[in-house]
Design an enzyme around this catalytic site. Structure first.
Site, PDB file in Angstrom:
ATOM      1  CD  GLU A 106      18.354  -9.520 -21.695  1.00  0.00           C
ATOM      2  OE1 GLU A 106      19.119 -10.164 -20.939  1.00  0.00           O
ATOM      3  OE2 GLU A 106      18.488  -9.493 -22.950  1.00  0.00           O
ATOM      4  CG  HIS A 175      28.795  -6.569 -17.949  1.00  0.00           C
ATOM      5  ND1 HIS A 175      28.964  -7.937 -17.855  1.00  0.00           N
ATOM      6  CD2 HIS A 175      28.315  -6.338 -19.193  1.00  0.00           C
ATOM      7  CE1 HIS A 175      28.609  -8.512 -18.992  1.00  0.00           C
ATOM      8  NE2 HIS A 175      28.213  -7.552 -19.822  1.00  0.00           N
TER       9      HIS A 175
END
Length: 372
Positions: A106, A175
């Protein structure tokens, strides 16, 4: 200058830049100054029912056809049609130079997108989840958000970071985090959190056309949601809230998928003769303070529902603004409903307690009404 709401509302923004409507003579709102939601629903456009993921895909595809500088990059967006199938068919139409599969890095592809935007492109960066955006947050916060000001306007930053936010079931604490307030805390970023397919498409198209970086946050649990979306061109201006349900007794402000709990509570409370007004922020930054204040001045009571931790939340900002600008209109202390102030649990029983629900909204509404 086009008189459509996209242009009219953009001039009220408090950020560094202003954007104007780029649809020109093809703009469906060129002859009206009404709210774009109202204008589209009252038009003769053909409505069809599609999924949230399809609305996202349509928005990106339409903007890529319209502007060759727009492209999509991220993990599994091409060959796999997107982790949540939000880019299905786009590789076949636009090819591997405009729909780009990236490594699991990322920081790397967020940085590539920043440089690309500085050179005149309009990248759309998909994070498989915004939990993973933390790996690339240096590029988002220190470069994308600041480059326009630090360059004295020489480098507009027209880019979108999009992907799912908040919890999506038993995915564990790392998450299941909502970062809307994190990104909204950063000057230079705009933060959008749609709750319906209609809003998702219209807002995403505006986000892609914007000359500032936009954080566009979705939900894994909403990609399969269905809703009416008109055929053809339409946009929704950033920074404009929507009244999802009108009422006279209590204002409930929310955004994203958790607003479903507010609407469910509204149905239940209506059976008792209590009418709550549900406001969907849609854009967290810039925030439509006037919509909130107008509603509070009518109902005299406020509940804020948010799927995030309570400390320094979006609800905290709303509470401050209302007490500053509408204190004399309040007939009860403001109530906020958030997740528990802990990392998200994995256990389904604990997760159910951790997340806000419709009954929490019912209790909060009755509390501000001094009802049991």
């Amino acid at each position: 200058m086009c008189s459509c709401p996209l242009d009219r509302h953009s001039r009220s923004f408090t950020g560094i830049s202003r954007f104007s409507c780029q649809t020109k003579n093809t703009c469906p709102f060129a002859t009206t100054k009404r709210n774009p939601i109202f204008a589209v629903r009252k038009s003769k456009k053909i409505m069809r029912t599609i999924q949230f993921r399809e609305a996202v895909c349509e928005a990106m595809s339409e903007e890529m056809r319209r502007d060759e500088s727009v492209y999509l990059m991220g993990e599994e967006v091409a060959e796999y049609n997107g982790a949540y199938k939000a880019s299905k068919g786009m590789l076949d139409e636009f090819g591997p130079k405009r729909v780009i599969d990236t490594p699991i890095a990322e920081l790397g592809f967020a940085g590539i997108a920043v440089g690309s935007a500085m050179n005149g492109n309009r990248p759309i960066v998909e994070f498989m989840t915004f939990n993973f955006s933390l790996v690339g947050i240096d590029q988002i916060i220190n470069n994308a958000a600041k480059m326009r000001q630090m360059s004295a306007g020489q480098f507009p930053m027209p880019m979108v970071f999009r992907g799912p936010t908040a919890s999506a079931g038993q995915l564990g604490a790392t998450h299941s985090q909502a970062f809307e307030n994190w990104f909204a805390n950063t000057p230079g970023l705009k933060v959008v959190v749609p709750s319906t397919p209609y809003d998702a498409k219209g807002l995403l198209k505006s986000a892609i056309r914007d000359n500032d970086p936009v954080i566009f946050m979705e939900s894994e649990q909403m990609y399969g949601d269905k809703g009416e979306v008109p055929e053809g061109e339409y946009t929704i201006p950033l920074g404009v809230a929507d009244v999802k349900r009108e009422g006279k007794d209590v204002t409930v402000v929310s955004f994203g998928k958790i607003i479903k709990e507010a609407l469910a509570a509204a149905e239940e409370l209506a059976k008792e003769g209590i009418e709550i007004e549900v406001i969907d922020l849609r854009t967290v930054r810039p925030m439509d303070y006037e919509a909130i204040l107008t509603s509070v001045k009518k109902t005299n009571r406020l509940v804020v529902l948010e799927e995030a931790w309570p400390f320094a939340s979006v609800a905290s900002e709303i509470t401050y603004i209302v007490q500053e600008r509408a204190f004399d209109y309040l007939d009860a202390p403001i109530q906020r409903i958030t997740t528990a102030d802990t990392p998200a649990p994995y256990s389904p029983t604990l997760l159910k307690e951790w997340l806000p629900n419709a009954q929490d909204v019912v209790k909060a509404v009755k509390k501000v009404l001094y009802k049991k």
